[in-house]
Design an enzyme around this catalytic site. Structure first.
Site, PDB file in Angstrom:
ATOM      1  N   SER A 155       0.842  -1.198   0.000  1.00  0.00           N
ATOM      2  CA  SER A 155       0.000   0.000   0.000  1.00  0.00           C
ATOM      3  C   SER A 155       0.873   1.243   0.000  1.00  0.00           C
ATOM      4  CB  SER A 155      -0.845  -0.014   1.276  1.00  0.00           C
ATOM      5  OG  SER A 155      -1.445   1.240   1.488  1.00  0.00           O
ATOM      6  N   TYR A 185      -2.035  -1.100  10.964  1.00  0.00           N
ATOM      7  CA  TYR A 185      -2.285  -1.658   9.628  1.00  0.00           C
ATOM      8  C   TYR A 185      -1.111  -1.317   8.702  1.00  0.00           C
ATOM      9  CZ  TYR A 185      -3.679  -1.251   4.779  1.00  0.00           C
ATOM     10  OH  TYR A 185      -3.680  -1.295   3.414  1.00  0.00           O
ATOM     11  N   LYS A 232       2.105  -3.654   6.658  1.00  0.00           N
ATOM     12  CA  LYS A 232       2.567  -3.612   5.258  1.00  0.00           C
ATOM     13  C   LYS A 232       4.072  -3.354   5.201  1.00  0.00           C
ATOM     14  CE  LYS A 232      -1.521  -4.241   3.381  1.00  0.00           C
ATOM     15  NZ  LYS A 232      -1.848  -5.579   2.837  1.00  0.00           N
TER      16      LYS A 232
HETATM   17  N1  UFG Z   1     -12.510  11.399   3.487  1.00  0.00           N
HETATM   18  C1  UFG Z   1     -13.539  12.253   3.824  1.00  0.00           C
HETATM   19  N2  UFG Z   1     -14.678  11.731   4.357  1.00  0.00           N
HETATM   20  C2  UFG Z   1     -14.853  10.391   4.534  1.00  0.00           C
HETATM   21  C3  UFG Z   1     -13.794   9.515   4.181  1.00  0.00           C
HETATM   22  C4  UFG Z   1     -12.623  10.055   3.659  1.00  0.00           C
HETATM   23  O1  UFG Z   1     -13.423  13.469   3.675  1.00  0.00           O
HETATM   24  O2  UFG Z   1     -15.907   9.972   5.025  1.00  0.00           O
HETATM   25  C5  UFG Z   1     -11.284  11.954   2.877  1.00  0.00           C
HETATM   26  C6  UFG Z   1     -10.015  11.693   3.660  1.00  0.00           C
HETATM   27  O3  UFG Z   1      -9.818  12.706   4.626  1.00  0.00           O
HETATM   28  C7  UFG Z   1      -8.966  11.700   2.559  1.00  0.00           C
HETATM   29  C8  UFG Z   1      -9.714  11.134   1.354  1.00  0.00           C
HETATM   30  O4  UFG Z   1     -11.090  11.312   1.627  1.00  0.00           O
HETATM   31  O5  UFG Z   1      -8.586  13.013   2.247  1.00  0.00           O
HETATM   32  C9  UFG Z   1      -9.455   9.650   1.128  1.00  0.00           C
HETATM   33  O6  UFG Z   1      -9.701   8.941   2.329  1.00  0.00           O
HETATM   34  P1  UFG Z   1      -9.824   7.357   2.345  1.00  0.00           P
HETATM   35  O7  UFG Z   1     -10.153   6.939   3.755  1.00  0.00           O
HETATM   36  O8  UFG Z   1     -10.715   6.899   1.261  1.00  0.00           O
HETATM   37  O9  UFG Z   1      -8.359   6.861   1.950  1.00  0.00           O
HETATM   38  P2  UFG Z   1      -6.940   7.134   2.652  1.00  0.00           P
HETATM   39  O10 UFG Z   1      -6.100   7.825   1.645  1.00  0.00           O
HETATM   40  O11 UFG Z   1      -7.082   7.741   3.969  1.00  0.00           O
HETATM   41  O12 UFG Z   1      -6.428   5.652   2.914  1.00  0.00           O
HETATM   42  C10 UFG Z   1      -6.387   4.719   1.861  1.00  0.00           C
HETATM   43  C11 UFG Z   1      -6.663   3.329   2.401  1.00  0.00           C
HETATM   44  C12 UFG Z   1      -5.547   2.841   3.246  1.00  0.00           C
HETATM   45  C13 UFG Z   1      -4.264   2.974   2.534  1.00  0.00           C
HETATM   46  C14 UFG Z   1      -4.052   4.361   2.006  1.00  0.00           C
HETATM   47  C15 UFG Z   1      -2.855   4.382   1.130  1.00  0.00           C
HETATM   48  O13 UFG Z   1      -7.838   3.319   3.188  1.00  0.00           O
HETATM   49  O14 UFG Z   1      -5.762   1.477   3.504  1.00  0.00           O
HETATM   50  O15 UFG Z   1      -5.173   4.769   1.218  1.00  0.00           O
HETATM   51  O16 UFG Z   1      -2.517   5.650   0.734  1.00  0.00           O
HETATM   52  F1  UFG Z   1      -3.273   2.672   3.366  1.00  0.00           F
END
Ligand code: UFG
Length: 337
Positions: free
Chosen positions: A124, A148, A152
């Site tokens: 990841s 998590y 990785k």
């Molecule tokens: N976000 C919101 N509201 C939500 C969910 C997310 O505004 O309800 C925002 C987050 O703040 C972020 C973006 O949307 O800016 C993406 O968030 P995600 O939770 O979809 O993804 P992340 O980038 O936080 O994390 C993902 C995976 C992880 C992985 C990571 C790798 O969930 O498992 O990408 O970069 F490790």
């Protein structure tokens, strides 16, 4: 090739199984169904037009893993299985370390004993930690901000050491950015078992009426519109990246190969929301709230290494990702039966 796909009933695994079969591979799925629904299997069989060989057990069970390799001629393994919820990993660190590490040890031991040396591992972009420069390159230092992510980082290190000790291994460490989207048939897609942590499934559940509104975590990041920027990649492009990596492992001289699987383009939360609104045809309720602890402002890949070495590139747009997710979510409002 005869390919064992661990976690093959899960979100990314199921999409990859279809493409492996389409590419002429013979697939065996092993899945504990801890995070996947058994009804995925029938849908995969309908899409591929053939029965799927599925073994339902947990790879942490070393005896069962060993027996599988003793009974079957396997040429390569794609290892998707693992716990993946960032927030849950903070609450249950021991369970995450134990499950993700022990299952990998069990798998790699059985592979070694039965002389199976080709492995594609689901890593990841989280291994770039919270200090990396964008675009992220494979040679950047690794770290993590939650258990998590550490699983990785640790598994990558274990696999590098295994390959160092025995250079006949051919290992691909695939660092995914943000997988979204669904199969164009609308019959398989992402089905979070709880309230979605990730942006795309949350938006999709708002659109289908399961959630009231989207909370946008932070509107004051140093990004063009103030919301977080990520590199969203269509799960179909990601699946194609696995097939390309598997083929490449048959030709490469290097025992460990690390490849970013991303598009190289950043999309903000607001841009993604608006793209989804276009797919649905109306506006979706949302509000900007505080930042989510642990989030970084922006993350996107430098995908040039994968493009050059795998002959692969992500081709689907953010609009494709939203249209396909919406087709899946609207046809399956409550996910899999
Ligand atoms: N976000 C919101 N509201 C939500 C969910 C997310 O505004 O309800 C925002 C987050 O703040 C972020 C973006 O949307 O800016 C993406 O968030 P995600 O939770 O979809 O993804 P992340 O980038 O936080 O994390 C993902 C995976 C992880 C992985 C990571 C790798 O969930 O498992 O990408 O970069 F490790």
């Amino acid at each position: 090739m005869r390919v064992l796909v661990s976690g093959g009933a899960g979100y990314i695994g199921s999409h990859t199984v279809i493409q492996l079969i389409a590419a002429g591979h013979d697939v065996i799925v092993v899945d504990s169904f801890a995070n996947a629904k058994p009804s995925v299997v029938g849908r995969l069989e309908a899409l591929t037009g053939m029965p799927l060989d599925v073994r339902s057990f947990d790879l942490t069970d070393h005896d069962k893993t060993e027996h599988l390799f003793a009974d079957e001629q396997i040429d390569a393994v794609i290892h998707f299985a693992g716990f993946k919820a960032v927030g849950e990993s903070v609450e249950k660190p021991l369970e995450y370390y134990e499950n993700n590490l022990v299952s990998t040890f069990s798998l790699v031991r059985a592979m070694r004993r039965h002389d199976v040396r080709k492995l594609v591992f689901s890593s990841s972009a989280t291994v770039y930690g919270d200090n990396a420069q964008v675009p992220m390159q494979e040679d950047a230092p690794t770290s993590a901000t939650n258990p998590y992510g550490w699983t990785k980082v640790m598994i990558e290190q274990v696999l590098r050491d295994v390959a160092e000790a025995d250079p006949s291994w051919r290992i691909a460490l695939l660092r995914y950015f943000n997988p979204v989207g669904a199969h164009p048939s609308g019959t398989i897609g992402e089905d979070p078992s709880d309230i979605p942590n990730n942006l795309m499934p949350f938006i999709a559940q708002v659109a289908v009426g399961r959630r009231e509104k989207l909370s946008i975590y932070g509107g004051d990041y140093p990004t063009p519109d103030g919301t977080g920027v990520r590199d969203y990649i269509h799960v179909e492009d990601l699946a194609a990246g696995h097939v390309a990596a598997l083929h490449r492992l048959g030709q490469t001289d290097t025992s460990v190969n690390t490849w970013n699987l991303g598009t190289g383009h950043g999309t903000s939360v607001l841009e993604m929301l608006h793209a989804f609104e276009r797919a649905v045809g109306h506006e979706l309720a949302h509000e900007v709230v505080d930042r989510r602890p642990g989030d970084i402002a922006e993350s996107y890949a430098d995908p040039t290494k994968a493009q050059a070495e795998l002959g692969w590139r992500a081709t689907r747009t953010v609009d494709d990702m939203c249209v396909d997710t919406w087709r899946w979510q609207s046809a399956n409002p409550d996910g899999y039966p």
